[in-house]
Design an enzyme around this catalytic site. Structure first.
Site, PDB file in Angstrom:
ATOM      1  N   SER A 250       0.815  -1.209   0.000  1.00 40.87           N
ATOM      2  CA  SER A 250       0.000   0.000   0.000  1.00 40.87           C
ATOM      3  C   SER A 250       0.844   1.252   0.000  1.00 40.87           C
ATOM      4  O   SER A 250       1.944   1.292   0.540  1.00 40.87           O
ATOM      5  CB  SER A 250      -0.928   0.013   1.210  1.00 40.87           C
ATOM      6  OG  SER A 250      -0.211   0.384   2.364  1.00 40.87           O
ATOM      7  N   LYS A 251       0.314   2.241  -0.646  1.00 44.26           N
ATOM      8  CA  LYS A 251       0.991   3.524  -0.726  1.00 44.26           C
ATOM      9  C   LYS A 251       1.182   4.108   0.671  1.00 44.26           C
ATOM     10  O   LYS A 251       2.145   4.788   0.961  1.00 44.26           O
ATOM     11  CB  LYS A 251       0.165   4.469  -1.597  1.00 44.26           C
ATOM     12  CG  LYS A 251       0.877   5.759  -1.948  1.00 44.26           C
ATOM     13  CD  LYS A 251       2.057   5.503  -2.876  1.00 44.26           C
ATOM     14  CE  LYS A 251       2.942   6.738  -2.913  1.00 44.26           C
ATOM     15  NZ  LYS A 251       4.178   6.489  -3.645  1.00 44.26           N
TER      16      LYS A 251
END
Length: 480
Positions: A250-251
């Site tokens: 995930s970012k």
RNA sequence: GGCCCCUUGGUCAAGCGGUUAAGACACCACCCUUUCACGGUGGUAUCAUGGGUUCGAGUCCCGUAGGGGUCACCA
């Protein structure tokens, strides 16, 4: 099923488009194109708190850059717009009221305090349908008095919601395990739970492709489709892409996005190709595929149910495969940004360098480190002249280098073929093995254990003058 | 914690009741070779676990363990 396939990618503009999101978009695109259908982009910006300036453009740019073209969307138009949810407020309200009339939803005026009091021992609160039992007069009065409200979904107290997912099979969730979720927030905006149903129906979406996090809330959406009398879409939930066996990529964790990999010098096609392979495999057991080959080969039964871990090493390999296929011209053009970062930019024939580099780098990012020695030359460890397999050492070098210097100085042209012929002659004259001569001269010219290309390539690149300078320097290092 | 889902080598994975359990990445070895690569050949390594069902189970059923998701006026 002869209706036209329509799939959609519906990201929220909350920052960069991450790898998982891009894969979801890719699969939606592949599936639609496989069946001659339409792929739609819809922006889900109903949460004004999380909105990040500029992220809509990032979504457009990333999809475009990756070659995922959408037939309809905010910036390209279409017959089912608007394609931005914040511009569809009136539509949601209209349908929310319709749903209330049909008994699938109701107004709720409960405040935060009352909700808090409903919290259980685990900290979860579960709405008790209090406002469902308000009389019509009470509701009307509250509404007219301007009291804040939300609209909640009315979920049956008993029964089970079941549906068939094309990847995960039959899924069933008991209604008693679901809460009467909020459909319209007090700010007038719909929640995802409502907007996605209304929009997917209104936009004629036939196949809903999204992450597996929606697997267990899908029965709620089906309840709404049923209440409206709408046809439920076909569901295709995708397994997550993980960073390691425990964490999702995930970012938010600072994991690399598509743009980050492009910036690192990965070949774009390789990135797209690689993420297509995360969670899907074609029947034909091929891995390197163009977008159109992917469309041809894409099939839902090749999608796996279990999470897959993102392996940068394998993507790197794929990137290298794409690079090897490029012409020298293409390599130079596409690697331009990285050639510019190197110290040799503007000083050498990049096409010649490209020919040497193509089989030696997997990403454009490796370019500078591989060729900077062409500009940087100085002190190095003379132990480099010692190589067991080549049967060479400093003493051999003391014989080879002066001879090579004399030879180089005598050459009127300095191209590969001339050099090759001359060097082979030198080998014969000295009565040594190829490796002994070549190894010593190459080290003397580069000061490196390994280089892209051999002696002849290096000498040609450096040119006569520079080659002689380096030989002189190396001879001095050896005390000559 | 409740509910939903998942579990083949280090990683991606094929397999869909009977296979010597494919292939790819990574790793190792060898060959090719003027280095390093490229290319070629070969190798190490996998069915989470316990019960069933069956003549026969990686494949079907149940339990256990591990993992993920979800339980927001986020999507």
């Amino acid at each position: 099923m002869n209706e036209k396939v329509r799939t959609r990618f519906a990201p929220s503009p909350t920052g960069y488009l991450h790898i998982g999101g891009l894969r979801t978009a890719l699969y939606g695109y592949l599936y639609a194109k496989k069946y001659g259908g339409d792929f739609i982009l819809r922006i889900e910006d109903t949460d004004l708190q999380r909105y990040v300036e500029g992220s809509v453009e990032i979504i457009y740019d990333t999809l475009k850059d990756a070659g995922i073209v959408y037939d309809e969307g905010p910036d390209v138009g279409g017959n089912y717009g608007p394609y931005v949810q914040s511009e569809r407020r009136e539509i949601y309200h209209q349908y929310a009221e319709e749903l209330i009339r049909r008994g699938g939803a109701y107004y709720c005026f409960c405040d935060k305090e009352r909700m808090e009091s409903l919290r259980d021992e685990n900290g979860n609160c579960r709405y008790d349908k209090h406002c469902l039992h308000l009389s019509e007069e009470e509701i009307k009065a509250k509404l007219e008095s301007g009291a804040p409200y939300v609209i909640r979904q009315n979920i049956p107290e008993e029964g089970t919601g079941s549906y068939h997912d094309l990847v995960y099979g039959d899924i069933s969730v008991d209604f008693k395990d679901m809460e009467d979720g909020i459909l319209i927030k007090s700010d007038g905006m719909p929640t995802y739970n409502f907007a996605n149903v209304v929009d997917d129906h209104l936009m004629g979406i036939t196949h809903v492709i999204r992450g597996s996090e929606y697997l267990s809330s899908t029965p709620k959406y089906n309840l709404m489709y049923d209440a409206f009398g709408w046809q439920r879409p076909v569901y295709i939930h995708l397994p997550p892409i993980m960073k390691d066996e425990r964490h999702k990529l995930s970012k938010r964790n600072g994991d690399a996005s598509y743009a980050d990999f492009v910036e690192k010098g990965f070949v774009k096609e390789a990135i797209v190709n690689y993420i297509a392979l995360l969670g899907w495999s074609p029947k034909e057991n091929v891995e390197k595929m163009s977008l159109s080959e992917m469309i041809e080969r894409f099939s839902l039964d090749g999608i796996s149910k279990s999470p897959s871990i993102f392996d940068e090493a394998k993507m790197r390999w794929l990137s290298g495969e794409y690079i090897k296929e490029m012409s020298d011209e293409e390599f130079v053009a596409r690697g331009d940004a990285f050639f510019r970062k190197s110290k040799v930019y503007g000083k050498y024939d990049l096409k010649k360098i490209a020919a040497l580099l193509k089989t030696r780098v997997e990403t454009f990012g490796e370019i500078p480190e591989k060729i900077d020695f062409l500009e940087e030359f100085g002190e190095y460890d003379v132990a480099l002249f010692t190589h067991k397999k080549m049967k060479t050492d400093e003493n051999i070098a003391r014989i080879v280098l002066p001879a090579a210097r004399e030879l180089f100085a005598s050459l009127s042209s300095f191209d590969f073929n001339t050099l090759h012929e001359a060097m082979m002659g030198l080998v014969g004259k000295l009565g040594m093995k190829n490796g002994q001569v070549f190894w010593c001269v190459r080290v003397a010219l580069s000061g490196r254990e390994s280089t892209p290309g051999g002696v002849m390539e290096l000498a040609e690149l450096l040119g006569k003058e520079e080659s002689l300078k380096r030989l002189d320097f190396s001879m001095k290092l050896l005390g000559l």
